[in-house]
Design a protein around this motif. Sequence first.
Motif, short mmCIF file in Angstrom:
data_model
loop_
_atom_site.label_atom_id
_atom_site.label_comp_id
_atom_site.label_asym_id
_atom_site.label_seq_id
_atom_site.Cartn_x
_atom_site.Cartn_y
_atom_site.Cartn_z
N GLY A 280 -13.22 12.74 -29.60
CA GLY A 280 -11.95 12.78 -29.17
C GLY A 280 -11.85 11.72 -28.08
N PHE A 281 -10.47 11.79 -27.52
CA PHE A 281 -10.37 10.79 -26.34
C PHE A 281 -9.42 11.62 -25.49
N ASP A 282 -9.71 11.50 -24.22
CA ASP A 282 -8.97 12.16 -23.00
C ASP A 282 -9.94 12.94 -22.21
N SER A 283 -10.65 13.67 -22.84
CA SER A 283 -11.61 14.47 -22.48
C SER A 283 -10.98 15.48 -21.24
N THR A 284 -9.83 16.05 -22.06
CA THR A 284 -9.09 17.24 -20.97
C THR A 284 -9.90 18.58 -20.98
N PRO A 285 -9.36 19.39 -20.32
CA PRO A 285 -10.33 20.70 -20.46
C PRO A 285 -10.24 21.31 -21.86
N LEU A 294 -16.41 19.29 -27.38
CA LEU A 294 -16.04 18.17 -27.75
C LEU A 294 -16.54 16.87 -27.13
N THR A 295 -17.40 16.03 -27.91
CA THR A 295 -17.57 14.55 -27.42
C THR A 295 -16.12 13.78 -27.33
N SER A 296 -16.29 13.35 -26.02
CA SER A 296 -14.74 12.71 -25.89
C SER A 296 -14.77 11.71 -24.88
N VAL A 297 -13.83 10.78 -24.95
CA VAL A 297 -13.79 9.42 -23.91
C VAL A 297 -12.92 9.83 -22.88
N ARG A 335 -20.82 15.57 -25.73
CA ARG A 335 -21.22 17.03 -25.60
C ARG A 335 -21.82 17.52 -27.15
N ASP A 336 -21.12 18.44 -27.84
CA ASP A 336 -21.92 19.09 -28.81
C ASP A 336 -21.39 18.59 -30.24
N SER A 337 -20.56 17.68 -30.39
CA SER A 337 -19.77 17.40 -31.57
C SER A 337 -20.10 16.22 -32.44
N THR A 338 -20.90 15.64 -31.93
CA THR A 338 -21.68 14.63 -32.50
C THR A 338 -23.27 14.76 -32.57
#
Length: 346
Positions: A280-285, A294-297, A335-338
Amino acid sequence: MTSRSTPVLATVAELAGVSAPTVSKVINGRDDVAEATRMRVQAALDQVGYRSPSQRRIRSTGPAMVDLVIGVHDGAYSMEVLRGILDYAVTVDVDVVVSSHTPNKLSRVDHEEWAQRMKESGRTGIIFVTSQVSSDQVRAFSQRGIAVVVIDPLNPPPPGGYASVGATNWAGGKAATEHLLSLGHERVAFLGGPVAAECSIARLHGYLAALMSRGIASRADYVFDGGFNRETGVAATRAVLDLAEPPTAIFAASDTIALGVLEVARERGLRVPDDLSLVGFDSTPLAEQTLPRLTSVAQPLQEMGRAALRGVLRLARGEQLDSAHTELATELVVRDSTARLISTRS
């Protein structure tokens, strides 16, 4: 008005081509004056540099007031930006007035009247978050001395009269895609936000640059745009999973889009990340609350809010900003989604 103000009243009346009582009504905030006349009188008042006693009290004794306009409704993103703005506002004695405008509503607003109301109420500036801002809007605010800052604009902001704040969206998009490629995924889809949104375009270009650097051809059927919302994630994920050669990984241009991806993965019986990797993108809560996490930017959303408010206050004081655009660094949070690609699904 006092007798000392009478010459000002007469001068303004002459400039505006109205009677002195009409000028008095405008100064005292009466509502029985036609809008066009009131604006003509206010322009004349501005020309002579007159401020009403109520305006002087607001500006000299009360805290500064800044309007915050949130365009696209991504609750987690907006809340983080708002938190940064409010945290900084407390330290500098600024009141923040929050309003919500959808893109359609914002385009229909009479910006001249809106800017005039802000001026009369003593507003210091206005911050737009993921909104479409036109040159007419910027000009209406700037002409009245109201500072304008835009966070992640949905369109290229017009030249002059504003400042903008964003993140390194291109670098973030490239990092997200490179992470998936490093895990062995070559069939990577991109699910973006609004087609004209500057931040989404930059993330798409980062995605394309990462593919190109690995010699992987981009596929038009792997690229979708829509909105920064769950609905886009749902619709686009269903479409790509129905392809004869579906992707093994998805880069979603926001965490909220990624929620839609997870929803469809569950309905199709796919395991994330075993069957489908997701960034994903944002890495919000939200990224910590999904299952899997979620792995996120990560965008520095709170710092973007603080930077926007600092910029508004500096512009309102007549200071020159170091740059019209402030860009803060992103960081990929794994995190755990990749996971590494085990086998290619057919």
